[in-house]
Motif scaffolding. Structure first.
Motif, PDB file in Angstrom:
ATOM      1  N   ASP A 110       7.100  14.051   2.800  1.00  0.00           N
ATOM      2  CA  ASP A 110       6.462  13.686   1.928  1.00  0.00           C
ATOM      3  C   ASP A 110       6.533  12.642   0.988  1.00  0.00           C
ATOM      4  N   LEU A 111       7.595  12.061   1.401  1.00  0.00           N
ATOM      5  CA  LEU A 111       7.712  10.795   0.414  1.00  0.00           C
ATOM      6  C   LEU A 111       7.069   9.753   0.728  1.00  0.00           C
ATOM      7  N   VAL A 112       6.214   9.319  -0.371  1.00  0.00           N
ATOM      8  CA  VAL A 112       5.343   8.114  -0.525  1.00  0.00           C
ATOM      9  C   VAL A 112       5.694   7.041  -1.340  1.00  0.00           C
ATOM     10  N   ILE A 113       5.725   5.886  -0.683  1.00  0.00           N
ATOM     11  CA  ILE A 113       6.449   4.671  -1.441  1.00  0.00           C
ATOM     12  C   ILE A 113       5.283   3.648  -1.077  1.00  0.00           C
ATOM     13  N   ASN A 114       5.308   2.449  -2.244  1.00  0.00           N
ATOM     14  CA  ASN A 114       4.461   1.384  -2.120  1.00  0.00           C
ATOM     15  C   ASN A 114       5.392   0.342  -1.075  1.00  0.00           C
ATOM     16  N   MET A 115       4.501   0.026  -0.168  1.00  0.00           N
ATOM     17  CA  MET A 115       5.204  -0.985   0.893  1.00  0.00           C
ATOM     18  C   MET A 115       4.199  -1.764   1.783  1.00  0.00           C
ATOM     19  N   HIS A 116       4.748  -2.826   2.246  1.00  0.00           N
ATOM     20  CA  HIS A 116       3.969  -3.469   3.330  1.00  0.00           C
ATOM     21  C   HIS A 116       4.282  -2.837   4.533  1.00  0.00           C
ATOM     22  N   ILE A 144      19.090   7.700   7.046  1.00  0.00           N
ATOM     23  CA  ILE A 144      19.294   8.730   5.675  1.00  0.00           C
ATOM     24  C   ILE A 144      18.538   8.275   4.706  1.00  0.00           C
ATOM     25  N   VAL A 145      17.727   9.013   4.105  1.00  0.00           N
ATOM     26  CA  VAL A 145      16.780   8.435   2.984  1.00  0.00           C
ATOM     27  C   VAL A 145      17.196   9.228   1.820  1.00  0.00           C
ATOM     28  N   GLU A 146      17.610   8.499   0.462  1.00  0.00           N
ATOM     29  CA  GLU A 146      17.969   9.218  -0.761  1.00  0.00           C
ATOM     30  C   GLU A 146      17.173   8.522  -1.739  1.00  0.00           C
ATOM     31  N   THR A 147      16.656   9.474  -2.657  1.00  0.00           N
ATOM     32  CA  THR A 147      15.887   9.098  -3.775  1.00  0.00           C
ATOM     33  C   THR A 147      16.544   9.704  -5.108  1.00  0.00           C
ATOM     34  N   ASP A 148      16.290   8.965  -6.164  1.00  0.00           N
ATOM     35  CA  ASP A 148      16.541   9.345  -7.353  1.00  0.00           C
ATOM     36  C   ASP A 148      15.235   9.054  -8.175  1.00  0.00           C
ATOM     37  N   GLU A 149      15.391   9.056  -9.754  1.00  0.00           N
ATOM     38  CA  GLU A 149      13.924   8.702 -10.281  1.00  0.00           C
ATOM     39  C   GLU A 149      13.508   7.230 -10.354  1.00  0.00           C
ATOM     40  N   ALA A 150      14.670   6.198  -9.735  1.00  0.00           N
ATOM     41  CA  ALA A 150      14.070   4.815  -9.953  1.00  0.00           C
ATOM     42  C   ALA A 150      14.188   4.161  -8.547  1.00  0.00           C
ATOM     43  N   GLN A 187       0.856  -1.110  -0.016  1.00  0.00           N
ATOM     44  CA  GLN A 187      -0.049   0.002   0.010  1.00  0.00           C
ATOM     45  C   GLN A 187       0.906   1.129  -0.008  1.00  0.00           C
ATOM     46  N   SER A 188       0.383   2.271  -0.540  1.00  0.00           N
ATOM     47  CA  SER A 188       1.069   3.580  -0.516  1.00  0.00           C
ATOM     48  C   SER A 188       0.926   4.111   0.940  1.00  0.00           C
ATOM     49  N   GLY A 189       2.139   4.799   1.289  1.00  0.00           N
ATOM     50  CA  GLY A 189       2.254   5.568   2.586  1.00  0.00           C
ATOM     51  C   GLY A 189       3.458   6.344   2.703  1.00  0.00           C
ATOM     52  N   ARG A 190       3.386   6.993   3.634  1.00  0.00           N
ATOM     53  CA  ARG A 190       4.689   7.909   3.991  1.00  0.00           C
ATOM     54  C   ARG A 190       5.731   6.969   4.637  1.00  0.00           C
ATOM     55  N   LEU A 191       7.139   7.152   4.016  1.00  0.00           N
ATOM     56  CA  LEU A 191       8.044   6.330   4.630  1.00  0.00           C
ATOM     57  C   LEU A 191       8.277   7.026   6.119  1.00  0.00           C
ATOM     58  N   LEU A 192       8.486   8.270   6.204  1.00  0.00           N
ATOM     59  CA  LEU A 192       8.911   8.788   7.563  1.00  0.00           C
ATOM     60  C   LEU A 192       7.863   8.264   8.482  1.00  0.00           C
TER      61      LEU A 192
END
Length: 187
Positions: A63-69, A97-103, A30-35
């Motif tokens: 505001d980072l949202v990812i698909n996760m369990h 520490i959370v880093e993001t890029d396009e993928a 499900q989508s959710g805020r990683l923080l």
């Protein structure tokens, strides 16, 4: 010995459940805020951190949202944070520490502990593998925590890796796909 045996049994059951659910597509993302997940994991570990006067530092876009369990990802983070606290130095810091890029989204759990010698790094995520068998047993580990983390990350279609320098600490990295379609959510 009874507590140690119970911990091993619980971890084996957890690992078996994760493997079975992943194999039959039973893990629902499900989508959710990683923080939110990071903060929940830190709350679980707060008591041990306070006992050793270890502080937490978090760098994550709120505001980072990812698909996760959510429950499984939290369990993976708790395992990594707990290891950082067990093997880290008193009066030090554990950083998430959370880093993001396009993928990808990369979650780092960094400690300032004794580090892990290079010859152990390739086997670290194997079941029952222990770098220091006597110290791990004294601290109550089952030898399955990192294997559980690996399987949780794989269930999220991600990868786990570690970089470590003896005397300086370790950096465990969970790399997850930024976006992926959960087959259970298809119409």
């Amino acid at each position: 010995h009874t507590n140690q045996l119970n911990a091993v049994i619980e971890d084996l059951l957890s690992l078996s459940r994760i493997e079975q659910e992943t194999g039959n597509g039973g893990i629902r993302m499900q989508s959710g805020r990683l923080l939110d997940v990071i903060q929940s994991a830190l709350a679980v570990c707060r008591k041990r951190a306070d006992e050793h006067e270890i502080t937490f530092r978090v760098d994550c876009d709120p505001d980072l949202v990812i698909n996760m369990h959510r429950t499984l990802l939290q369990q993976a983070l708790v395992n990594l944070i707990d290891n950082a606290l067990k093997y880290g130095s008193d009066h030090s810091e554990v950083a998430l520490i959370v880093e993001t890029d396009e993928a990808r989204v990369r979650i780092h759990v960094r400690d300032q502990g004794p580090g892990i010698a290079a010859e152990h790094l390739d086997r670290l995520f194997e079941r029952f593998y222990r770098v220091d068998k006597s110290r791990s047993r004294d601290m109550g580990g089952s030898g399955l925590g990192l294997a559980i983390v690996k399987h949780i990350v794989q269930a999220h279609r991600g990868k786990i890796s570690v970089r470590s320098t003896v005397g300086k600490g370790s950096d465990f990295e969970i790399a997850l796909p930024r976006y992926f379609e959960d087959p259970k959510t298809r119409p």
